[in-house]
Enzyme design. Sequence first.
Site, PDB file in Angstrom:
ATOM      1  N   ASN A 232      -8.081  -0.086  -7.552  1.00 37.88           N
ATOM      2  CA  ASN A 232      -7.165  -0.621  -6.547  1.00 37.88           C
ATOM      3  C   ASN A 232      -5.741  -0.482  -7.059  1.00 37.88           C
ATOM      4  O   ASN A 232      -5.426  -0.952  -8.147  1.00 37.88           O
ATOM      5  CB  ASN A 232      -7.466  -2.103  -6.283  1.00 37.88           C
TER       6      ASN A 232
ATOM      7  N   ARG B 226      31.538  24.136   3.763  1.00 40.78           N
ATOM      8  CA  ARG B 226      32.412  23.010   4.097  1.00 40.78           C
ATOM      9  C   ARG B 226      31.669  21.681   4.098  1.00 40.78           C
ATOM     10  O   ARG B 226      32.253  20.627   3.783  1.00 40.78           O
ATOM     11  CB  ARG B 226      33.019  23.266   5.480  1.00 40.78           C
TER      12      ARG B 226
ATOM     13  N   GLU C 249     -10.854  -0.781   6.874  1.00 36.37           N
ATOM     14  CA  GLU C 249      -9.546  -0.235   6.470  1.00 36.37           C
ATOM     15  C   GLU C 249      -9.047   0.630   7.623  1.00 36.37           C
ATOM     16  O   GLU C 249      -9.156   1.856   7.611  1.00 36.37           O
ATOM     17  CB  GLU C 249      -9.709   0.543   5.166  1.00 36.37           C
TER      18      GLU C 249
ATOM     19  N   TYR D 228      29.858  25.980   7.727  1.00 36.57           N
ATOM     20  CA  TYR D 228      29.329  24.662   7.387  1.00 36.57           C
ATOM     21  C   TYR D 228      28.612  24.638   6.042  1.00 36.57           C
ATOM     22  O   TYR D 228      28.633  23.628   5.340  1.00 36.57           O
ATOM     23  CB  TYR D 228      28.352  24.190   8.461  1.00 36.57           C
TER      24      TYR D 228
ATOM     25  N   HIS E 162     -16.957   5.902  -6.111  1.00 32.25           N
ATOM     26  CA  HIS E 162     -15.646   6.238  -5.559  1.00 32.25           C
ATOM     27  C   HIS E 162     -15.058   7.514  -6.157  1.00 32.25           C
ATOM     28  O   HIS E 162     -13.951   7.924  -5.777  1.00 32.25           O
ATOM     29  CB  HIS E 162     -14.679   5.067  -5.755  1.00 32.25           C
TER      30      HIS E 162
ATOM     31  N   PHE F 190      -2.156  -3.245  -2.088  1.00 26.67           N
ATOM     32  CA  PHE F 190      -2.580  -1.888  -2.434  1.00 26.67           C
ATOM     33  C   PHE F 190      -2.115  -0.847  -1.416  1.00 26.67           C
ATOM     34  O   PHE F 190      -2.280   0.349  -1.619  1.00 26.67           O
ATOM     35  CB  PHE F 190      -4.105  -1.812  -2.513  1.00 26.67           C
TER      36      PHE F 190
ATOM     37  N   TYR G  35     -13.907 -11.802  -3.064  1.00 29.80           N
ATOM     38  CA  TYR G  35     -14.072 -10.373  -2.791  1.00 29.80           C
ATOM     39  C   TYR G  35     -13.983  -9.539  -4.071  1.00 29.80           C
ATOM     40  O   TYR G  35     -13.060  -9.688  -4.871  1.00 29.80           O
ATOM     41  CB  TYR G  35     -13.000  -9.898  -1.794  1.00 29.80           C
TER      42      TYR G  35
END
Length: 526
Positions: A200, A287, A417, A284, A88, A332, A58
């Site tokens: 990646n 405290r 994906e 609070y 990309h 990844f 791949y």
Amino acid sequence: MPKNLQEFAFGAANLTAGTALALARGQMRGLLNPQTRKKVQQSEAIVSEIVARGKAVYGINTGFGPLCTTRISPDETTQLQFNILKSHSVGVGPPLTPEVSRLMLVLKLQALAQARSGVREQTLDRILWHLDAGVTPVVPSQGSVGASGDLAPLAHLFLPLIGLGYVWQDDKKVPAGPVLEAHGIKPLELGPKEGLALINGTQFIAAHAVAALEKMHACLAQADIIGAMMIEGLQGSLMPFHEALHDLRPYQGTRHVASRIRKLLQGSEILEDHIDCERVQDPYSLRCIPQVHGASRNAWLHLKELLEVELNAVTDNPVIIDRDLSISGGNFHGQPLAMALDYLCLAASEIGNISDRRIYLALEGNNTGLPTLLMQDTGLNSGYMILQYTSAALASENKSLCFPASADSIPTSMGQEDHVSMGSISGRKALQVLGNVEKILAIELLTAAQAFEYRKPLKSGWLLEQAHALVRKHVSFAEEDRVFAEDIEKGLELIQSGALMRLIDKTAAREDQSLATAFDPLFETF
């Protein structure tokens, strides 16, 4: 880059968040030692053998994502890697700060130098050149879903390697090609798998985590100091911080915060003056400082521990194990950091939330001996009333940002994906929330300093007296209304610079070495 800097050997030494920041800021010099170079050469040779054998692996000789069954001929492998960087590069939105982009370069270098990605030595040298020369790629902030790597931002980060994309020059976005040419640098011709290896990985998410870790550390440290100053201003009790109490519920963060507050209040005349008062307990927001600040410190520590793994991990795909084994897996996937960053986002928001409550408490006056709205002549003057409007707005905005991005997943890549982390959004939101917290803390610092002033002539401990004096160098006591936005800006500069934190650390170390240890344990270093 200045000479005689401490050096860091990528791939041979353990990378920490602090070291990554130093490298990104040019305070350390990165290098590849001979052993790492040899391993990188061996990994590259394995990829070349895979191409020569023709066995389908791949991303080396196949298409990407849903195109993983499409075979690519040996003659087209270089074009395949060139195309993946171009295709990309689909990021949108405002660009990252140059520092975060440089952090991404540092983190990617460390990942690739593990020699499990088949990337060539000359490609790593080119990334190192970008760091050394200060030629920082421009990276859009939106477009990653945090799985299959931070694909879009990493593609933009490495477009300049092939002569495309943009870089920062004098704070301006300019085309990378002419800048590289001016430096005598030619575009690289990527080898098999290099384009895929470059995009990646979790370096966008991890870079945000590094930045958030540092910013959260400063917010936590200064929230304790400001909270202690507010305890003095409001005549709070020291008993809720007693060591014996926190030994019965011994969370690391809680015990650490309680110890810090005790040290900060050590030697206080103000505490002694009201030790026998009739008040049974404080609200609070005073405290429960150890429990609330401490829980946020535990979240910080959780991210720190995970990040120390991530910064030295191989998050590429496929991963080259040896000549006979290449694994296409899921390293990844950004889920480990995505969830931790969402946790940090919530933890940061709570620091701002309780800070806003203390601001409001200081304005009430009530039984603390303070004038209402922290000013004597109110009516004609609004005093500090409207500053709390701003802290309330910021606290509310942070609450709306606390929805965990990692709870969402939208399938991508035609279903290949089908579960993604959205960790990039987790990282961006964490920094946004922390930016708001800094502003809230700036307002509390001003409010606490004003309340603190009303306790004169009594003195606090020497640490808080030093802290108050620092504030007064920048912002004066307010006797009447003025443009408080200018005060807030000066307070924010103090918070963001870390000056208050550094002053306390140095004063503690100078005055009492044993006391100084309360400011430099596990929670104070990264």
